[in-house]
Design an enzyme around this catalytic site. Structure first.
Site, short mmCIF file in Angstrom:
data_model
loop_
_atom_site.label_atom_id
_atom_site.label_comp_id
_atom_site.label_asym_id
_atom_site.label_seq_id
_atom_site.Cartn_x
_atom_site.Cartn_y
_atom_site.Cartn_z
N ASP A 105 10.96 -1.09 4.00
CA ASP A 105 12.34 -0.78 4.36
C ASP A 105 13.06 -0.42 3.06
O ASP A 105 13.28 -1.28 2.21
CB ASP A 105 12.98 -1.98 5.06
N TYR A 131 16.48 -8.09 6.35
CA TYR A 131 17.64 -8.04 7.25
C TYR A 131 17.30 -8.91 8.47
O TYR A 131 16.25 -8.73 9.10
CB TYR A 131 17.92 -6.59 7.66
N ARG A 179 14.99 14.25 23.65
CA ARG A 179 14.35 12.97 23.30
C ARG A 179 13.05 13.23 22.52
O ARG A 179 12.64 12.43 21.67
CB ARG A 179 14.06 12.14 24.57
N LYS A 185 23.44 3.28 6.65
CA LYS A 185 23.87 2.85 5.30
C LYS A 185 23.97 4.05 4.36
O LYS A 185 24.73 4.95 4.62
CB LYS A 185 22.90 1.78 4.78
#
Ligand code: LCS
Length: 393
Positions: free
Chosen positions: A183, A111, A58, A208
């Site tokens: 973004d 988005y 992590r 993407k």
């Protein structure tokens, strides 16, 4: 680790220059949750940051580091912070930079969930947000308050393909001491480098273009400076937004062909956009490579290509649009984008359905807007598919 700086494709292939003791040609998948310390002192040194060794996945993992280093290099940033999803990247940035009473200004047609999460979940923690059309910088200037800590841009925006002037907005933000996050999902670092244009943070849905094969969900944040990296990384680690090594490995593999995938997809996109613009059943088309795009000149200046995202509306609005979406045979009626397959979807009822009707109208997300994400199939096949679907109206 030897970091190789060279041409874009060479960087994609060789990236962060990962080398292991066995001489693996490809960075292995370190599918482990934890790492052995040599002894108790070594463990303490790793936790104190005196030894850069790996501790726990992590917090960090060599497979993930290779991806983070490569994307950070491609974006000309200090460091990468990979996340479990694009939304993991968005919320980590909000969580890192905003707090009780803080205000952010965002582009109104991002988005859907990137806006909705601020207006709902972050609002519960006292964060205020204003969403304006950032393609006109005056709207940003007017929306800023003394509490504004973050300007959040998405350009080209999902799904209106609106383009804002990163350079000009960053110059304004700097004069006010406000941080800017962009973004960059629709462009990838191949087509646009927001940090070079003055942004402080860039993020991606790696689901993407970066991965490019529609087989993982992931995200990444790249900060310009070490100082910001030290602010953002602990938020990802402690909120548990980390990516898994296997997903990370797939993203790193997909990334190697980013430029050749985008070259092919955007060459086809231009042809598809022109085909749609000349079709008698189409009301309007938005694509950065078309002269009819309101920010055509800015796109030429700011982007290295026009990308593979097209929005359009069929004459007859959503009723006619539904016929097209339900009639396609090769392309997939599916959300997401940036993969090798061409996708078609309807933002008002799908990706942006959680935004209020009024917010969608104000942001230019009309009920008839249809979004195409062009893949790498032969362009003749993409056009033939659209042609037969449009003929059914
Ligand atoms: N940013 C942009 C510009 C996006 O398009 C998406 C997802 C995200 C962030 C969030 O990334 P995720 O958590 O899904 O990896 N966009 C989608 C879309 O247009 N259709 O489906 C997902």
């Amino acid at each position: 680790m030897k970091i190789k700086k060279s041409g874009f494709n060479s960087m994609l292939v060789h990236g962060g220059g990962f080398e292991d003791q066995l001489g693996s040609a490809v960075t292995p998948i370190y599918q482990t949750s934890t790492f052995k310390f040599r002894d108790a002192d070594h463990g303490a040194q790793c936790f104190a940051g005196e030894d850069p060794g790996y501790i726990y996945t992590r917090i960090g993992n060599p497979t993930i580091s290779d991806l983070e280093n490569t994307v950070a290099m491609l974006e000309n940033g200090f460091g990468g912070i990979a996340t479990s999803s694009g939304m993991g990247a968005v919320t980590t940035v909000y969580m890192a930079l905003l707090g009780m009473g803080a205000h952010m200004v965002g582009h109104n047609a991002v988005y859907g969930p990137s806006r909705v999460v601020a207006e709902t979940i972050f609002a519960r923690f006292g964060v205020k947000s204003t969403w304006v059309d950032t393609t006109n910088i005056q709207n940003v200037i007017d929306a800023v308050t003394p509490e504004t800590k973050l300007i959040y841009l998405e350009t080209p925006a999902n799904p209106t393909i609106g383009i804002c002037d990163i350079d000009a907005i960053c110059a304004f933000a700097k004069s006010k001491g406000i941080l800017v996050c962009v973004d960059n999902t629709f462009c990838s670092p191949y087509l646009q480098k927001p940090l070079d244009l003055g942004a402080d943070i860039v993020l991606h849905s790696m689901t993407k273009f970066i991965n490019g094969h529609a087989d993982i969900v992931g995200g990444i944040i790249v900060t310009k400076t070490q100082e910001l990296y030290k602010v953002v990384r602990p938020v990802m680690v402690n909120m548990g937004c980390n990516i898994d090594p296997h997903q990370s490995w797939l993203a790193r593999r997909g990334l190697k062909t980013l430029a050749i995938r985008i070259d092919k997809a955007q060459e086809s996109s231009m042809i598809v956009a022109e085909y749609l613009e000349n079709h008698p059943k189409i009301a309007w088309v938005r694509y950065p490579g078309l002269k009819s795009h309101p920010q055509y000149e800015l796109a030429k200046k700011q982007m290295n290509g026009s990308g593979a995202m097209i929005s359009f509306e069929v004459k007859g609005g959503i009723a006619a649009g539904k016929i097209v979406m339900s009639s396609v045979e090769m392309m997939l009626l599916a959300v997401s984008l940036g993969g090798i397959e061409t996708l078609i979807q309807h933002p008002a009822s799908m990706t942006h359905s959680k935004m209020s009707y009024e917010a969608r109208q104000a942001a230019g997300i009309t009920d008839g807007l249809i979004r195409l994400a062009i893949g790498i199939e032969e362009v003749e096949d993409i056009i033939a598919d659209l042609d037969q679907a449009l003929a059914r109206i």
